[in-house]
Each structure stands twice: as structure tokens, then as C-alpha cells.
Design a protein around this motif. Structure first.
Motif, PDB file in Angstrom:
ATOM      1  N   ALA A  69       0.811  -1.405   0.131  1.00 31.43           N
ATOM      2  CA  ALA A  69       0.076   0.056   0.071  1.00 31.43           C
ATOM      3  C   ALA A  69       0.862   1.289   0.059  1.00 31.43           C
ATOM      4  CB  ALA A  69      -1.091  -0.067   1.303  1.00 31.43           C
ATOM      5  N   THR A  70       1.967   1.210   0.514  1.00 36.95           N
ATOM      6  CA  THR A  70       2.914   2.323   0.593  1.00 36.95           C
ATOM      7  C   THR A  70       3.688   2.581  -0.599  1.00 36.95           C
ATOM      8  OG1 THR A  70       4.676   0.806   1.773  1.00 36.95           O
ATOM      9  CG2 THR A  70       3.299   2.041   3.182  1.00 36.95           C
ATOM     10  N   GLY A  71       3.711   1.674  -1.542  1.00 33.46           N
ATOM     11  CA  GLY A  71       4.335   1.705  -2.858  1.00 33.46           C
ATOM     12  C   GLY A  71       5.329   0.746  -3.268  1.00 33.46           C
ATOM     13  N   GLU A  72       6.289   0.189  -2.222  1.00 28.12           N
ATOM     14  CA  GLU A  72       7.356  -0.502  -2.139  1.00 28.12           C
ATOM     15  C   GLU A  72       6.766  -1.783  -3.061  1.00 28.12           C
ATOM     16  OE1 GLU A  72       6.307   0.455   1.023  1.00 28.12           O
ATOM     17  OE2 GLU A  72       8.162   1.553   1.746  1.00 28.12           O
ATOM     18  N   VAL A  73       7.686  -2.241  -4.013  1.00 29.10           N
ATOM     19  CA  VAL A  73       7.391  -3.385  -4.780  1.00 29.10           C
ATOM     20  C   VAL A  73       8.419  -4.361  -4.051  1.00 29.10           C
ATOM     21  CG1 VAL A  73       7.610  -4.319  -7.082  1.00 29.10           C
ATOM     22  CG2 VAL A  73       7.049  -1.902  -7.062  1.00 29.10           C
ATOM     23  N   MET A  74       7.885  -5.501  -3.394  1.00 31.05           N
ATOM     24  CA  MET A  74       8.613  -6.487  -2.836  1.00 31.05           C
ATOM     25  C   MET A  74       8.643  -7.623  -3.907  1.00 31.05           C
ATOM     26  SD  MET A  74       9.194  -4.589  -0.581  1.00 31.05           S
ATOM     27  CE  MET A  74      10.121  -5.783   0.768  1.00 31.05           C
ATOM     28  N   ALA A  75       9.786  -8.336  -3.688  1.00 32.27           N
ATOM     29  CA  ALA A  75       9.791  -9.718  -4.454  1.00 32.27           C
ATOM     30  C   ALA A  75      10.538 -10.661  -3.749  1.00 32.27           C
ATOM     31  CB  ALA A  75      10.269  -9.812  -6.168  1.00 32.27           C
ATOM     32  N   ASN A  76      10.271 -11.909  -4.099  1.00 32.48           N
ATOM     33  CA  ASN A  76      11.444 -13.141  -3.733  1.00 32.48           C
ATOM     34  C   ASN A  76      12.338 -13.082  -4.745  1.00 32.48           C
ATOM     35  OD1 ASN A  76       9.631 -13.929  -1.652  1.00 32.48           O
ATOM     36  ND2 ASN A  76       8.490 -15.583  -2.896  1.00 32.48           N
ATOM     37  N   VAL A  77      13.484 -12.943  -4.352  1.00 31.44           N
ATOM     38  CA  VAL A  77      14.876 -12.896  -5.216  1.00 31.44           C
ATOM     39  C   VAL A  77      15.736 -13.819  -4.812  1.00 31.44           C
ATOM     40  CG1 VAL A  77      16.510 -11.356  -6.315  1.00 31.44           C
ATOM     41  CG2 VAL A  77      14.390 -10.348  -5.596  1.00 31.44           C
ATOM     42  N   SER A  78      16.365 -14.592  -5.595  1.00 33.83           N
ATOM     43  CA  SER A  78      17.495 -15.523  -5.394  1.00 33.83           C
ATOM     44  C   SER A  78      18.379 -15.557  -6.662  1.00 33.83           C
ATOM     45  CB  SER A  78      17.008 -16.921  -5.242  1.00 33.83           C
ATOM     46  OG  SER A  78      16.454 -17.314  -6.335  1.00 33.83           O
ATOM     47  N   ALA A  79      19.770 -15.935  -6.200  1.00 38.26           N
ATOM     48  CA  ALA A  79      20.630 -16.025  -7.328  1.00 38.26           C
ATOM     49  C   ALA A  79      21.381 -17.462  -7.103  1.00 38.26           C
ATOM     50  CB  ALA A  79      21.709 -14.973  -7.184  1.00 38.26           C
ATOM     51  N   GLY A  80      21.315 -18.185  -8.272  1.00 39.73           N
ATOM     52  CA  GLY A  80      22.057 -19.545  -8.174  1.00 39.73           C
ATOM     53  C   GLY A  80      23.472 -19.548  -8.148  1.00 39.73           C
ATOM     54  N   CYS A  81      24.263 -20.416  -7.882  1.00 43.35           N
ATOM     55  CA  CYS A  81      25.676 -20.516  -7.696  1.00 43.35           C
ATOM     56  C   CYS A  81      26.612 -20.056  -8.876  1.00 43.35           C
ATOM     57  CB  CYS A  81      26.321 -21.959  -7.410  1.00 43.35           C
ATOM     58  SG  CYS A  81      25.522 -22.591  -5.554  1.00 43.35           S
ATOM     59  N   THR A  82      25.983 -20.168 -10.011  1.00 46.05           N
ATOM     60  CA  THR A  82      26.449 -19.475 -11.185  1.00 46.05           C
ATOM     61  C   THR A  82      25.998 -18.489 -11.918  1.00 46.05           C
ATOM     62  OG1 THR A  82      25.388 -21.156 -12.587  1.00 46.05           O
ATOM     63  CG2 THR A  82      27.568 -21.723 -11.885  1.00 46.05           C
ATOM     64  N   ALA A  83      25.190 -18.038 -11.031  1.00 49.08           N
ATOM     65  CA  ALA A  83      24.525 -16.491 -11.530  1.00 49.08           C
ATOM     66  C   ALA A  83      25.252 -15.454 -12.088  1.00 49.08           C
ATOM     67  CB  ALA A  83      23.343 -15.999 -10.400  1.00 49.08           C
TER      68      ALA A  83
END
Length: 103
Positions: A69-83
């Protein structure tokens, strides 16, 4: 007869900020802020969100995005071992079907 003509204000495009997010190779899934969205005519959390590449690129994954509601766009973020570096285009669309994109 009297007629009344009501003039509605013009719809302005939603806003969307660019955010540079740094994570390390092998980082587990974590909820992170990836942008800030807003709109003068409607609540931020009612905007529709989109992301390029299905949210997966070069071993980096972005999923389950939610606009607070405050405008923050939140997401689940991950990086693989070779990202490696990944650049996504994100977008928000308002109820009048006006879209703003950011990279």
C-alpha cells in the motif's frame, strides 16, 4: 433544460522507480524491495505488475511480486551458484491501462 457536463481530471501515468539490487551468487530466496510504484489516481497496491523474462535470467530469479500500500514493490529474489548480472524490465499498469516501465 439544463445540462451538466462534468470534466474528469486527466489520467496521469503511474510512477515506477529504478532500483539497483546487489546480491551474491548462491543467495537463497529472500524478500527484497525491487522498486517503488505509485499513481495519482489509485492506490499503489491496486496497480498491475509485470516483469520481463518471466522473472528468470542468468541464474537470477524474481518471483511472487507484490506492491505494498505504501508503494514498495517487494519480490522473492534469489541467485544460483553460477548466476551472473541480470537486468529486468519491470512495469506497472493502472486501471486506465496506462503503463510505466523501468529497468
Amino acid at each position: 433544460r439544463t445540462y451538466t457536463v462534468t470534466i474528469a481530471p486527466a489520467n496521469t501515468p503511474p510512477t515506477l522507480s529504478d532500483v539497483t539490487l546487489s546480491i551474491r551468487q548462491g543467495d537463497a530466496v529472500a524478500v527484497r524491495q525491487i522498486s517503488t510504484a505509485g499513481d495519482a489516481q489509485q492506490a499503489a497496491n491496486t496497480l498491475n505488475f509485470s516483469i520481463s523474462n518471466g522473472g528468470a535470467l542468468n541464474g537470477v530469479n524474481v518471483s511472487f511480486t507484490q506492491i505494498q500500500a505504501t508503494g514498495e514493490v517487494m519480490a522473492n529474489v534469489s541467485a544460483g551458484c553460477t548466476a551472473t548480472q541480470a537486468t529486468f524490465t519491470i512495469g506497472v499498469t493502472d486501471a486506465q491501462n496506462v503503463t510505466t516501465n523501468a529497468t
